[in-house]
Motif scaffolding. Structure first.
Motif, PDB file in Angstrom:
ATOM      1  N   SER A  74       0.811  -1.220   0.000  1.00  0.00           N
ATOM      2  CA  SER A  74       0.000   0.000   0.000  1.00  0.00           C
ATOM      3  C   SER A  74       0.844   1.270   0.000  1.00  0.00           C
ATOM      4  N   SER A  75       2.100   1.174   0.394  1.00  0.00           N
ATOM      5  CA  SER A  75       2.989   2.340   0.438  1.00  0.00           C
ATOM      6  C   SER A  75       3.451   2.704  -0.969  1.00  0.00           C
ATOM      7  N   PRO A  76       3.345   3.983  -1.370  1.00  0.00           N
ATOM      8  CA  PRO A  76       3.803   4.378  -2.710  1.00  0.00           C
ATOM      9  C   PRO A  76       5.294   4.148  -2.917  1.00  0.00           C
ATOM     10  N   VAL A  77       6.077   4.237  -1.843  1.00  0.00           N
ATOM     11  CA  VAL A  77       7.520   4.007  -1.973  1.00  0.00           C
ATOM     12  C   VAL A  77       7.803   2.547  -2.304  1.00  0.00           C
ATOM     13  N   LEU A  78       7.098   1.642  -1.642  1.00  0.00           N
ATOM     14  CA  LEU A  78       7.281   0.220  -1.912  1.00  0.00           C
ATOM     15  C   LEU A  78       6.704  -0.158  -3.271  1.00  0.00           C
ATOM     16  N   MET A  79       5.624   0.515  -3.689  1.00  0.00           N
ATOM     17  CA  MET A  79       5.101   0.279  -5.036  1.00  0.00           C
ATOM     18  C   MET A  79       6.155   0.650  -6.071  1.00  0.00           C
ATOM     19  N   TYR A  80       6.840   1.750  -5.832  1.00  0.00           N
ATOM     20  CA  TYR A  80       7.917   2.188  -6.724  1.00  0.00           C
ATOM     21  C   TYR A  80       8.977   1.089  -6.841  1.00  0.00           C
ATOM     22  N   TYR A  81       9.330   0.498  -5.719  1.00  0.00           N
ATOM     23  CA  TYR A  81      10.329  -0.583  -5.727  1.00  0.00           C
ATOM     24  C   TYR A  81       9.839  -1.749  -6.578  1.00  0.00           C
ATOM     25  N   PHE A  82       8.578  -2.126  -6.400  1.00  0.00           N
ATOM     26  CA  PHE A  82       8.036  -3.255  -7.155  1.00  0.00           C
ATOM     27  C   PHE A  82       8.005  -2.944  -8.651  1.00  0.00           C
ATOM     28  N   ILE A  83       7.593  -1.739  -9.016  1.00  0.00           N
ATOM     29  CA  ILE A  83       7.522  -1.372 -10.430  1.00  0.00           C
ATOM     30  C   ILE A  83       8.904  -1.447 -11.072  1.00  0.00           C
ATOM     31  N   LYS A  90       3.900   9.602  -5.015  1.00  0.00           N
ATOM     32  CA  LYS A  90       2.533   9.125  -5.207  1.00  0.00           C
ATOM     33  C   LYS A  90       2.009   9.533  -6.579  1.00  0.00           C
ATOM     34  N   PHE A  91       2.324  10.749  -7.012  1.00  0.00           N
ATOM     35  CA  PHE A  91       1.874  11.208  -8.315  1.00  0.00           C
ATOM     36  C   PHE A  91       2.458  10.349  -9.436  1.00  0.00           C
ATOM     37  N   ILE A  92       3.740  10.044  -9.350  1.00  0.00           N
ATOM     38  CA  ILE A  92       4.391   9.241 -10.391  1.00  0.00           C
ATOM     39  C   ILE A  92       3.808   7.830 -10.436  1.00  0.00           C
ATOM     40  N   VAL A  93       3.564   7.236  -9.278  1.00  0.00           N
ATOM     41  CA  VAL A  93       2.980   5.890  -9.246  1.00  0.00           C
ATOM     42  C   VAL A  93       1.567   5.898  -9.829  1.00  0.00           C
ATOM     43  N   TYR A  94       0.769   6.881  -9.421  1.00  0.00           N
ATOM     44  CA  TYR A  94      -0.600   6.971  -9.934  1.00  0.00           C
ATOM     45  C   TYR A  94      -0.607   7.271 -11.440  1.00  0.00           C
ATOM     46  N   LYS A  95       0.334   8.078 -11.894  1.00  0.00           N
ATOM     47  CA  LYS A  95       0.457   8.367 -13.324  1.00  0.00           C
ATOM     48  C   LYS A  95       0.769   7.083 -14.087  1.00  0.00           C
ATOM     49  N   TYR A  96       1.625   6.258 -13.534  1.00  0.00           N
ATOM     50  CA  TYR A  96       1.968   4.972 -14.143  1.00  0.00           C
ATOM     51  C   TYR A  96       0.734   4.074 -14.218  1.00  0.00           C
ATOM     52  N   VAL A  97      -0.045   4.036 -13.143  1.00  0.00           N
ATOM     53  CA  VAL A  97      -1.260   3.220 -13.130  1.00  0.00           C
ATOM     54  C   VAL A  97      -2.257   3.726 -14.174  1.00  0.00           C
ATOM     55  N   PHE A  98      -2.391   5.044 -14.280  1.00  0.00           N
ATOM     56  CA  PHE A  98      -3.332   5.614 -15.245  1.00  0.00           C
ATOM     57  C   PHE A  98      -2.931   5.268 -16.679  1.00  0.00           C
ATOM     58  N   LYS A  99      -1.649   5.255 -16.939  1.00  0.00           N
ATOM     59  CA  LYS A  99      -1.161   4.879 -18.274  1.00  0.00           C
ATOM     60  C   LYS A  99      -1.641   3.476 -18.649  1.00  0.00           C
ATOM     61  N   HIS A 100      -1.750   2.591 -17.643  1.00  0.00           N
ATOM     62  CA  HIS A 100      -2.135   1.200 -17.896  1.00  0.00           C
ATOM     63  C   HIS A 100      -3.570   0.904 -17.453  1.00  0.00           C
ATOM     64  N   ILE A 101      -4.383   1.936 -17.298  1.00  0.00           N
ATOM     65  CA  ILE A 101      -5.704   1.764 -16.695  1.00  0.00           C
ATOM     66  C   ILE A 101      -6.582   0.788 -17.477  1.00  0.00           C
ATOM     67  N   ASN A 102      -6.366   0.654 -18.773  1.00  0.00           N
ATOM     68  CA  ASN A 102      -7.177  -0.245 -19.600  1.00  0.00           C
ATOM     69  C   ASN A 102      -6.491  -1.573 -19.876  1.00  0.00           C
ATOM     70  N   ASP A 103      -5.351  -1.794 -19.248  1.00  0.00           N
ATOM     71  CA  ASP A 103      -4.614  -3.043 -19.410  1.00  0.00           C
ATOM     72  C   ASP A 103      -4.981  -3.987 -18.266  1.00  0.00           C
ATOM     73  N   GLU A 104      -5.777  -5.010 -18.563  1.00  0.00           N
ATOM     74  CA  GLU A 104      -6.257  -5.904 -17.514  1.00  0.00           C
ATOM     75  C   GLU A 104      -5.132  -6.720 -16.880  1.00  0.00           C
TER      76      GLU A 104
END
Length: 241
Positions: A42-51, A125-139
């Motif tokens: 749930s942490s944006p920093v850890l999401m960054y690591y995973f991405i 958080k903005f960068i992570v959410y921007k990344y998610v939005f880029k793939h919003i239609n990718d199931e």
């Protein structure tokens, strides 16, 4: 609450994002010593690591609250287990290439508890959410069950405007593109009266804003994104000429 530790965990499924009303959670699957584990972040920093670093087949060390449940099916006497780890700390392990050489990495240990509770992670958080939005239609990247795109993109747009207000990002590069259309005048065939016109709003990625292509560039480094006093480098948003 149990504290779990996966000391030699191999990623078996690429991270996917679950978007709720106003939050984003990352999920992934892994295996450690033959035990299959589902990872939640749930942490944006850890999401960054995973991405950036958690490609399928890579090895990592994870810790966090652990939940283990056992169950059976009516038509079987075999017991099954479900192991879930809410990751709050991660560090990379040595990964080898096909010739047995250690693969270099810029990944480093991250512990969620090391950050001040008042840290807002505005840029991260903005960068992570921007990344998610880029793939919003990718199931394969974003789970679409119960997905409320409008709420999510409006929040992302608000994040951008907040960064603009704080002089942390250049103007006119909001990643959210909004298109409003009004239905054409029509007549209801049953009543032979004019049908109400309908306004529809469509949200899409703004093609005038550069997508995140290379996470290894300096402006997208961990230290840079954690520093909310330093403005974004415009080059990561402006399309090259």
């Amino acid at each position: 609450m149990l504290l779990g530790e996966l000391t030699d965990c191999i990623i078996t499924a690429a991270p996917v994002f679950r978007v709720t009303t106003r939050n984003v959670m990352l999920e992934s699957k892994a295996i450690d010593s033959g035990m299959r584990v589902k990872l939640y972040v749930s942490s944006p920093v850890l999401m960054y690591y995973f991405i950036r670093y958690c490609d399928v087949g890579t090895s990592h060390h994870f810790t966090g609250p652990l939940n283990v449940s056992a169950y059976t099916f009516d038509d079987s006497t075999r017991a099954f287990t479900s192991v879930r780890l809410s990751v709050d700390a991660v560090r990379p392990l040595a990964n080898l290439d096909e010739e047995g050489h250690v693969i270099g990495t810029t990944a480093r240990r991250i512990r969620a508890r090391e950050f001040d509770r008042t840290h807002r992670f505005l840029k991260m958080k903005f960068i992570v959410y921007k990344y998610v939005f880029k793939h919003i239609n990718d199931e394969e990247t974003v789970m679409n069950r119960g997905l409320n795109v409008e709420t999510f993109v409006l929040q992302l747009s608000d994040m951008y405007e907040n960064l603009v207000d704080q002089n942390l990002i250049i103007k006119n590069y909001n990643p959210v593109n909004l298109t409003e259309t009004i239905s054409r005048p029509q007549t209801n065939p049953t009543t032979n009266r004019p049908a109400p016109r309908v306004m529809r709003t469509t949200y899409s990625y703004n093609t005038n804003v550069r997508m995140l292509e290379d996470w290894s560039v300096g402006p997208l480094s961990l230290n840079n994104l954690l520093d909310d006093s330093l403005a974004f480098d415009p080059t990561i948003f402006v399309l090259p000429t």
